[in-house]
Design a protein around this motif. Structure first.
Motif, PDB file in Angstrom:
ATOM      1  N   LEU A  43      38.402   6.404 -20.595  1.00  0.00           N
ATOM      2  CA  LEU A  43      39.608   6.829 -21.325  1.00  0.00           C
ATOM      3  C   LEU A  43      40.846   6.096 -20.827  1.00  0.00           C
ATOM      4  O   LEU A  43      41.796   5.886 -21.571  1.00  0.00           O
ATOM      5  CB  LEU A  43      39.788   8.349 -21.223  1.00  0.00           C
ATOM      6  CG  LEU A  43      38.684   9.135 -21.927  1.00  0.00           C
ATOM      7  CD1 LEU A  43      38.875  10.637 -21.713  1.00  0.00           C
ATOM      8  CD2 LEU A  43      38.659   8.847 -23.428  1.00  0.00           C
ATOM      9  N   ARG A  44      40.805   5.664 -19.571  1.00  0.00           N
ATOM     10  CA  ARG A  44      41.943   4.876 -19.076  1.00  0.00           C
ATOM     11  C   ARG A  44      42.058   3.582 -19.895  1.00  0.00           C
ATOM     12  O   ARG A  44      43.182   3.138 -20.191  1.00  0.00           O
ATOM     13  CB  ARG A  44      41.787   4.538 -17.589  1.00  0.00           C
ATOM     14  CG  ARG A  44      42.993   3.761 -17.121  1.00  0.00           C
ATOM     15  CD  ARG A  44      42.984   3.274 -15.700  1.00  0.00           C
ATOM     16  NE  ARG A  44      44.275   2.676 -15.406  1.00  0.00           N
ATOM     17  CZ  ARG A  44      44.544   1.871 -14.407  1.00  0.00           C
ATOM     18  NH1 ARG A  44      43.596   1.567 -13.552  1.00  0.00           N
ATOM     19  NH2 ARG A  44      45.744   1.368 -14.243  1.00  0.00           N
ATOM     20  N   ALA A  45      40.927   2.971 -20.243  1.00  0.00           N
ATOM     21  CA  ALA A  45      40.972   1.721 -21.018  1.00  0.00           C
ATOM     22  C   ALA A  45      41.641   1.974 -22.378  1.00  0.00           C
ATOM     23  O   ALA A  45      42.502   1.197 -22.816  1.00  0.00           O
ATOM     24  CB  ALA A  45      39.564   1.165 -21.199  1.00  0.00           C
ATOM     25  N   TYR A  46      41.281   3.081 -23.036  1.00  0.00           N
ATOM     26  CA  TYR A  46      41.854   3.341 -24.373  1.00  0.00           C
ATOM     27  C   TYR A  46      43.318   3.751 -24.273  1.00  0.00           C
ATOM     28  O   TYR A  46      44.114   3.492 -25.174  1.00  0.00           O
ATOM     29  CB  TYR A  46      41.008   4.378 -25.112  1.00  0.00           C
ATOM     30  CG  TYR A  46      39.581   3.912 -25.162  1.00  0.00           C
ATOM     31  CD1 TYR A  46      39.246   2.769 -25.889  1.00  0.00           C
ATOM     32  CD2 TYR A  46      38.589   4.524 -24.404  1.00  0.00           C
ATOM     33  CE1 TYR A  46      37.951   2.272 -25.872  1.00  0.00           C
ATOM     34  CE2 TYR A  46      37.289   4.035 -24.385  1.00  0.00           C
ATOM     35  CZ  TYR A  46      36.989   2.914 -25.121  1.00  0.00           C
ATOM     36  OH  TYR A  46      35.718   2.410 -25.094  1.00  0.00           O
ATOM     37  N   PHE A  47      43.667   4.383 -23.161  1.00  0.00           N
ATOM     38  CA  PHE A  47      45.063   4.755 -22.922  1.00  0.00           C
ATOM     39  C   PHE A  47      45.911   3.480 -22.777  1.00  0.00           C
ATOM     40  O   PHE A  47      46.983   3.361 -23.367  1.00  0.00           O
ATOM     41  CB  PHE A  47      45.166   5.623 -21.656  1.00  0.00           C
ATOM     42  CG  PHE A  47      46.525   5.629 -21.044  1.00  0.00           C
ATOM     43  CD1 PHE A  47      47.530   6.434 -21.562  1.00  0.00           C
ATOM     44  CD2 PHE A  47      46.828   4.809 -19.961  1.00  0.00           C
ATOM     45  CE1 PHE A  47      48.812   6.411 -21.010  1.00  0.00           C
ATOM     46  CE2 PHE A  47      48.096   4.781 -19.406  1.00  0.00           C
ATOM     47  CZ  PHE A  47      49.089   5.588 -19.944  1.00  0.00           C
ATOM     48  N   PHE A  48      45.404   2.518 -22.014  1.00  0.00           N
ATOM     49  CA  PHE A  48      46.171   1.278 -21.821  1.00  0.00           C
ATOM     50  C   PHE A  48      46.360   0.555 -23.166  1.00  0.00           C
ATOM     51  O   PHE A  48      47.431   0.044 -23.487  1.00  0.00           O
ATOM     52  CB  PHE A  48      45.474   0.398 -20.758  1.00  0.00           C
ATOM     53  CG  PHE A  48      45.260  -1.039 -21.140  1.00  0.00           C
ATOM     54  CD1 PHE A  48      46.347  -1.911 -21.290  1.00  0.00           C
ATOM     55  CD2 PHE A  48      43.985  -1.550 -21.341  1.00  0.00           C
ATOM     56  CE1 PHE A  48      46.158  -3.244 -21.650  1.00  0.00           C
ATOM     57  CE2 PHE A  48      43.788  -2.873 -21.701  1.00  0.00           C
ATOM     58  CZ  PHE A  48      44.876  -3.717 -21.859  1.00  0.00           C
ATOM     59  N   GLU A  49      45.303   0.560 -23.978  1.00  0.00           N
ATOM     60  CA  GLU A  49      45.416  -0.096 -25.287  1.00  0.00           C
ATOM     61  C   GLU A  49      46.402   0.655 -26.186  1.00  0.00           C
ATOM     62  O   GLU A  49      47.106   0.056 -27.001  1.00  0.00           O
ATOM     63  CB  GLU A  49      44.027  -0.176 -25.941  1.00  0.00           C
ATOM     64  CG  GLU A  49      43.130  -1.171 -25.210  1.00  0.00           C
ATOM     65  CD  GLU A  49      41.644  -0.906 -25.337  1.00  0.00           C
ATOM     66  OE1 GLU A  49      41.266   0.057 -26.051  1.00  0.00           O
ATOM     67  OE2 GLU A  49      40.852  -1.647 -24.730  1.00  0.00           O
ATOM     68  N   ASP A  50      46.457   1.959 -25.996  1.00  0.00           N
ATOM     69  CA  ASP A  50      47.411   2.776 -26.761  1.00  0.00           C
ATOM     70  C   ASP A  50      48.844   2.402 -26.381  1.00  0.00           C
ATOM     71  O   ASP A  50      49.721   2.292 -27.244  1.00  0.00           O
ATOM     72  CB  ASP A  50      47.159   4.259 -26.471  1.00  0.00           C
ATOM     73  CG  ASP A  50      48.067   5.171 -27.277  1.00  0.00           C
ATOM     74  OD1 ASP A  50      48.071   5.041 -28.512  1.00  0.00           O
ATOM     75  OD2 ASP A  50      48.789   5.985 -26.669  1.00  0.00           O
ATOM     76  N   ILE A  51      49.073   2.200 -25.091  1.00  0.00           N
ATOM     77  CA  ILE A  51      50.416   1.802 -24.649  1.00  0.00           C
ATOM     78  C   ILE A  51      50.768   0.451 -25.267  1.00  0.00           C
ATOM     79  O   ILE A  51      51.866   0.261 -25.793  1.00  0.00           O
ATOM     80  CB  ILE A  51      50.492   1.751 -23.101  1.00  0.00           C
ATOM     81  CG1 ILE A  51      50.317   3.149 -22.496  1.00  0.00           C
ATOM     82  CG2 ILE A  51      51.798   1.109 -22.636  1.00  0.00           C
ATOM     83  CD1 ILE A  51      51.419   4.142 -22.819  1.00  0.00           C
ATOM     84  N   LEU A  52      49.818  -0.460 -25.230  1.00  0.00           N
ATOM     85  CA  LEU A  52      50.053  -1.787 -25.813  1.00  0.00           C
ATOM     86  C   LEU A  52      50.420  -1.648 -27.294  1.00  0.00           C
ATOM     87  O   LEU A  52      51.397  -2.248 -27.766  1.00  0.00           O
ATOM     88  CB  LEU A  52      48.792  -2.648 -25.636  1.00  0.00           C
ATOM     89  CG  LEU A  52      48.764  -3.979 -26.372  1.00  0.00           C
ATOM     90  CD1 LEU A  52      49.903  -4.886 -25.925  1.00  0.00           C
ATOM     91  CD2 LEU A  52      47.418  -4.692 -26.138  1.00  0.00           C
ATOM     92  N   LYS A  53      49.667  -0.832 -28.007  1.00  0.00           N
ATOM     93  CA  LYS A  53      49.927  -0.672 -29.430  1.00  0.00           C
ATOM     94  C   LYS A  53      51.301  -0.045 -29.669  1.00  0.00           C
ATOM     95  O   LYS A  53      52.070  -0.485 -30.518  1.00  0.00           O
ATOM     96  CB  LYS A  53      48.841   0.215 -30.035  1.00  0.00           C
ATOM     97  CG  LYS A  53      49.029   0.492 -31.511  1.00  0.00           C
ATOM     98  CD  LYS A  53      47.860   1.294 -32.011  1.00  0.00           C
ATOM     99  CE  LYS A  53      48.015   1.655 -33.459  1.00  0.00           C
ATOM    100  NZ  LYS A  53      46.841   2.403 -33.945  1.00  0.00           N
ATOM    101  N   ARG A  54      51.618   0.982 -28.882  1.00  0.00           N
ATOM    102  CA  ARG A  54      52.914   1.649 -29.050  1.00  0.00           C
ATOM    103  C   ARG A  54      54.061   0.686 -28.739  1.00  0.00           C
ATOM    104  O   ARG A  54      55.112   0.722 -29.389  1.00  0.00           O
ATOM    105  CB  ARG A  54      52.999   2.884 -28.143  1.00  0.00           C
ATOM    106  CG  ARG A  54      52.170   4.058 -28.651  1.00  0.00           C
ATOM    107  CD  ARG A  54      52.075   5.137 -27.585  1.00  0.00           C
ATOM    108  NE  ARG A  54      51.278   6.274 -27.987  1.00  0.00           N
ATOM    109  CZ  ARG A  54      51.751   7.411 -28.498  1.00  0.00           C
ATOM    110  NH1 ARG A  54      53.052   7.558 -28.674  1.00  0.00           N
ATOM    111  NH2 ARG A  54      50.948   8.394 -28.826  1.00  0.00           N
ATOM    112  N   VAL A  55      53.868  -0.175 -27.726  1.00  0.00           N
ATOM    113  CA  VAL A  55      54.922  -1.138 -27.384  1.00  0.00           C
ATOM    114  C   VAL A  55      55.088  -2.141 -28.531  1.00  0.00           C
ATOM    115  O   VAL A  55      56.216  -2.493 -28.902  1.00  0.00           O
ATOM    116  CB  VAL A  55      54.623  -1.834 -26.029  1.00  0.00           C
ATOM    117  CG1 VAL A  55      55.536  -3.020 -25.799  1.00  0.00           C
ATOM    118  CG2 VAL A  55      54.770  -0.826 -24.881  1.00  0.00           C
TER     119      VAL A  55
END
Ligand code: AMP
Ligand code: ZN
Length: 468
Positions: A43-55
């Motif tokens: 889930l940490r991997a998907y969280f990091f990708e979520d941050i990237l997408k939000r940015v």
């Protein structure tokens, strides 16, 4: 548009993000292998990708976010040996592989929703795109990149001179090691399966006809085939965990670039691992922590999100319940502070053009656009809330704005609705204090506490009231 810098694994440098098509960003993220629940490391991997997408969204890009669901072809070793992860899940639970895939894909979607990870624009299941994968094998075959062994069609990595460049692989060194340790039919250790044949004496639950014989795709081909299908031969961003650098992503590049003759992806981003005291958390090791485990222990999914926000995505995080407790305390304090500020809101007026808002937004942008420094963004949120020179309206405007990246539901926090009776008591206490009747003032404070509220004194005899 502001300048966004991302650390590109291809070059090991922070680079300015320049999209292929102005204003748009195509992003492919390697998704879960659905033979079990996701663990909190995944889930940490998907969280990091979520941050990237939000940015990317915060910077005004239109994001086309594709995520695959691996429901076939992933063998236990990440290599081309060993049991099929899906078949293993099926045997464990006495269900068909199709049922297993359906169940764990749904569980995954629920988990990421609880963590406020924005859903991708498209989820693509590997088994829905077998035709595209076979076509890519044929393309590689026609161009002379393949050979056949007893158990499948393999990619001949010696034919792709750039092989392993992103991972800085020492291909010759690997070969030296292999001569001693391996005796399979692969010509080179780095060669990998594009299509595996079904065993002759056994019908697999998942198998398809192909020009090469009945079988199933190798794990890596799905991502090359589906990313090209949805984003084109050449697209902006591809991500995953760091474990994907030496094998999975290396092989994806080899497949895609050999087939299309073009550069595959401009920016490769990789998230570091969540580790435990005993080392890397892994599903195949059997025991692992799920998000539900944390919920069962009384944590909210957003406590875990707050915990993840505290560390940059390229640094390892050591998970422990003590660390999670510290994060939960921090998050609780943040929520209380926001409640307090919200109860100070008088009339809502437009602060979007104010100097304070401009100054803090610039600072926030600077951090998140410097390779997604969200921990700095979190610290800045605290700074905003504590800055006495800002009005309550400005604070709340900024917190709501920053929440678009943080994803902590800070915009949903409501001021405590303080009952009239408590306000009357608090005003009486204010009067008592002004008259220096400290005994009465203390008594009233206790009375208010017994009713479930706490008084926080401020300058000039003013106060805030907080629900306990
Ligand atoms: P899997 O379901 O095993 O294919 O993994 C899904 C994603 O989780 C991949 O992007 C992996 O790189 C990532 N991953 C696996 N283990 C960890 C971990 N302990 N910490 C962070 N990411 C991980
Ligand atoms: Zn992938």
């Amino acid at each position: 548009m502001k300048t966004l810098y991302l650390f590109n694994t291809l070059t090991r440098n922070k680079e300015e993000f320049i999209p292929i098509e102005a204003g748009k960003a195509g992003m492919y993220c390697c998704g879960p292998t659905v033979y079990n629940f996701a663990h909190i490391g995944n889930l940490r991997a998907y969280f990091f990708e979520d941050i990237l997408k939000r940015v990317l969204l915060f910077n005004g890009f239109e994001v086309n976010h594709i995520m695959n669901i691996t429901d076939v072809g992933h063998l236990v070793s990440d290599d081309d040996e060993g049991e099929d992860k899906m078949e293993k899940g099926s045997a464990r639970e006495g269900k068909t592989v199709w049922e297993i895939a359906e169940f764990y894909a749904e569980a995954f979607k629920k988990d990421i929703a609880l963590l406020n990870v924005l859903p991708p624009s498209v989820y693509c299941k590997a088994t829905d795109f077998i035709k595209e994968q076979i076509e890519m094998v044929e393309c590689l075959d026609k161009k002379g990149y393949t050979y056949k062994t007893n158990d499948g069609i393999y990619y001949d990595t010696s034919k792709f001179p750039e092989y392993g460049r992103m991972a800085l692989l020492d291909v010759e060194g690997l070969e030296e090691g292999r001569r001693i340790a391996f005796s399979d039919e692969k010509k080179s250790k780095t060669d990998f399966a594009l299509w595996k044949f079904s065993p002759k004496d056994q019908k697999r639950q998942m198998e398809w006809e192909s020009p090469y014989g009945t079988g199933f795709p190798g794990w890596h081909i799905e991502c090359s085939a589906m990313s090209i299908k949805f984003l084109g031969k050449h697209f902006d961003i591809h991500c995953g965990g760091v474990d994907h650098i030496p094998i999975h992503h290396t092989n994806e590049i080899a497949q895609a670039e050999a087939c299309t003759g073009e550069k595959f992806v401009n920016y490769w981003l990789h998230g570091e691992f969540l580790i435990e005291e005993k080392g890397k958390m892994s599903k195949s090791a059997g025991e692992f922590l799920r998000l539900q485990t944390l919920i069962d222990k009384g944590y909210s999914p957003l406590d875990y999100r707050y915990f993840l926000l505290m560390t940059h995505y390229r640094k390892k995080i050591r998970f422990s319940f003590d660390n999670l407790d510290a994060a939960r305390n921090g998050f609780n304090n943040l929520k209380s502070k926001i409640k307090e500020v919200k109860s100070d809101l008088k009339e809502l007026y437009d602060v979007s053009e104010s100097d304070n808002v401009f100054r803090y937004r610039e600072k926030f942008y600077e951090g998140i656009n410097d390779d997604l420094n969200v921990s700095e963004g979190l610290a800045l949120t605290w700074e905003v809330l504590k800055d006495e020179s800002l009005s309550a309206e400005e604070k709340i405007f900024l917190v709501n704005d920053f929440n678009k990246i943080l994803g902590l539901d800070l915009d949903k926090i409501e001021a405590d609705n303080i009952p009239e009776e408590i306000i009357v008591l608090a005003n009486k206490r204010k009067e008592a204090k002004a008259n220096k009747d400290f005994k009465l003032s203390d008594d009233i404070r206790q009375q208010i506490k017994a009713l479930g509220y706490e008084l926080l004194d401020k300058k000039g005899g003013e106060f805030d009231i907080k629900k306990i």
